[in-house]
Design a protein around this motif. Sequence first.
Motif, short mmCIF file in Angstrom:
data_model
loop_
_atom_site.label_atom_id
_atom_site.label_comp_id
_atom_site.label_asym_id
_atom_site.label_seq_id
_atom_site.Cartn_x
_atom_site.Cartn_y
_atom_site.Cartn_z
N GLY A 1 0.80 -1.24 0.00
CA GLY A 1 0.00 0.00 0.00
C GLY A 1 0.83 1.27 0.00
N VAL A 2 2.11 1.16 -0.28
CA VAL A 2 2.99 2.34 -0.23
C VAL A 2 3.55 2.60 -1.63
N ASP A 3 3.52 3.85 -2.05
CA ASP A 3 4.00 4.19 -3.39
C ASP A 3 5.45 3.74 -3.58
N PHE A 4 5.73 3.33 -4.84
CA PHE A 4 7.01 2.68 -5.14
C PHE A 4 8.23 3.50 -4.73
N GLN A 5 8.16 4.83 -4.92
CA GLN A 5 9.40 5.59 -4.71
C GLN A 5 9.91 5.49 -3.28
N HIS A 6 8.97 5.28 -2.33
CA HIS A 6 9.40 5.17 -0.93
C HIS A 6 10.27 3.92 -0.73
N HIS A 7 9.91 2.83 -1.42
CA HIS A 7 10.72 1.61 -1.30
C HIS A 7 12.09 1.82 -1.93
N ARG B 1 7.54 5.88 6.35
CA ARG B 1 8.02 4.77 7.18
C ARG B 1 7.14 3.53 7.09
N LEU B 2 5.96 3.65 6.51
CA LEU B 2 5.13 2.45 6.31
C LEU B 2 5.84 1.46 5.39
N ALA B 3 6.81 1.98 4.60
CA ALA B 3 7.57 1.09 3.70
C ALA B 3 8.41 0.09 4.50
#
Length: 508
Positions: free
Chosen positions: A102-108, A455-457
Amino acid sequence: MKVVIVGGGTAGWMCAAALARLLALPDYDITLIESDEIGTVGVGEATLPHIKTFNDMLGIDEAQFMRETRATFKLGIEFVGWDKPGGRYIHPFGTFGEPWAGVDFQHHWVRASLAGQDVGSLQDYSYAVAACREGAFEFPNQDMKSIRSTYAYAYHFDAGLYADFLRRWTIFRGVKRVEGQVVGIVRNAETGHVESLTLKSGARIAGDLFIDCSGFRALLLGQTMNVAWRDWSEWLPCDRALAVPCERAGALTPYTRSIAQPGGWIWRIPLQHRTGNGHVFSSRFCSKEQAYEALMQSLDGPALAEPRLLRFQAGRRAKAWEGNVVAIGLSSGFLEPLESTSIFLIQAAATDLANLMPVGGVIDPRLAAEFNRLFEIHYDRTRDFLVLHYAANARVGEPLWDHVRTMTLPDSLAHKIALFEESAAAPDYTLGLFSRDSWLAVLVGQGIVPRAYNRLADRIAPPDLEAKLSDLKLRISTNAAAMTPHDEFVASYCSAAADAAGDTVSAA
Ligand SMILES: Cc1cc2nc3c(=O)[nH]c(=O)nc-3n(C[C@H](O)[C@H](O)[C@H](O)COP(=O)(O)OP(=O)(O)OC[C@H]3O[C@@H](n4cnc5c(N)ncnc54)[C@H](O)[C@@H]3O)c2cc1C
């Protein structure tokens, strides 16, 4: 209701076509006036994916359109030397990676990069970028689970041929074309509304609503209604372009190229029959002679004409709809062609106008207010996106680039950059331009590195993240490597259209 369009450039004919398709013609009598003596600006060859929606809305056969306008496919824009001399990145028409947990890719990606993992560039996670690097094209897959569905495409086309194509399409559907130069404008003394136009021939054309597509002249909105101009040259100092076509050489790239120069930038647009080139420059930092020299040296093949000089100023009108006059195209504003946005802005305005069209000849000012609200949003957001390309640069020691790196930014853009730097959050708009992935491409491409991420990533364990990233990269590169070369794809698609009998302009 009598609608009169002044101008037969890309804006005039796109607007006439949209109104002819979207409005019931018996209620709306549409006339377009164009002047062969004045002519059109004649550039505008690179587009955004929205143009496909526009053509589809008109019912235009794509292969026939590509054949007649000598078009090629476009998957994005390559920026060369914009972040720093020697640097390059692609702004693709597609997504970067996939949202995980559920977290947008760029955060990962930011998380892995900040942890020092060797995860490569953000560019490696875009299917459209991989296809550009392969010089390949195929239509996006309709299966949304496929990695091959994660991109869209636009076109490069010959602007003059596109206007001709739309002219035939539109006249066939009942729009009247009048050749002549508008030399007089009669306004109602009480309301200030335009009542009629006088042509050089002496003919008089009356109307209820007038659409100003007269180009930079802004004959009706600017010269007649005196709507103020908002000058944005403090943020976008380029004010000239030299444009020249040259012979085609080498393979057809499925992307536009934009190469930064000391005094501006050079575009390269591949068409089937020639390559379009131009040097956009700031007369404050670059002479015409310097611009000419750099342009001619950049050509892939022999020039097919003498370069043509165009002058402009970045900005927009305070409003695009005043009284019974609506401006669409260059008459409403101008943003340099860095991200091929002008034709999109025409499309958006023509569609908004069709949706807000007055009924029965009475103009409700609330319709105008809503149109102007949308117009401002489109222009102001597009401006911020273009300014970002200039502001975030490391071309230290070059006067133009030093100037744009240190200028005071519009608050709205300063906020977006700060937000990304602090949290890797990128703006996302559902209305108009630009999507989150476009912002990401340019923010990261121009060298802005976030200091933190969502930080959800962290819910994904580091070894799992590493495995997911490398699997995604592999899926992208192996699929893109199996695609058809762009030249081959264009040739076979257009020759199939040539074999199909009938005139699709009239049949669509
Ligand atoms: C250097 C440059 C590069 C560009 N590249 C791109 C690009 O790659 N992608 C993109 O999307 N856009 C691009 N654009 C913008 C694009 O060219 C325009 O948005 C588009 O062509 C629309 O122009 P227009 O129809 O508003 O004006 P014009 O093409 O100038 O048409 C004006 C019309 O009004 C008529 N007219 C004017 N005065 C009168 C009168 N008195 N009586 C009767 N008729 C009159 C003229 O005859 C003409 O038909 C570029 C622009 C420039 C300057």
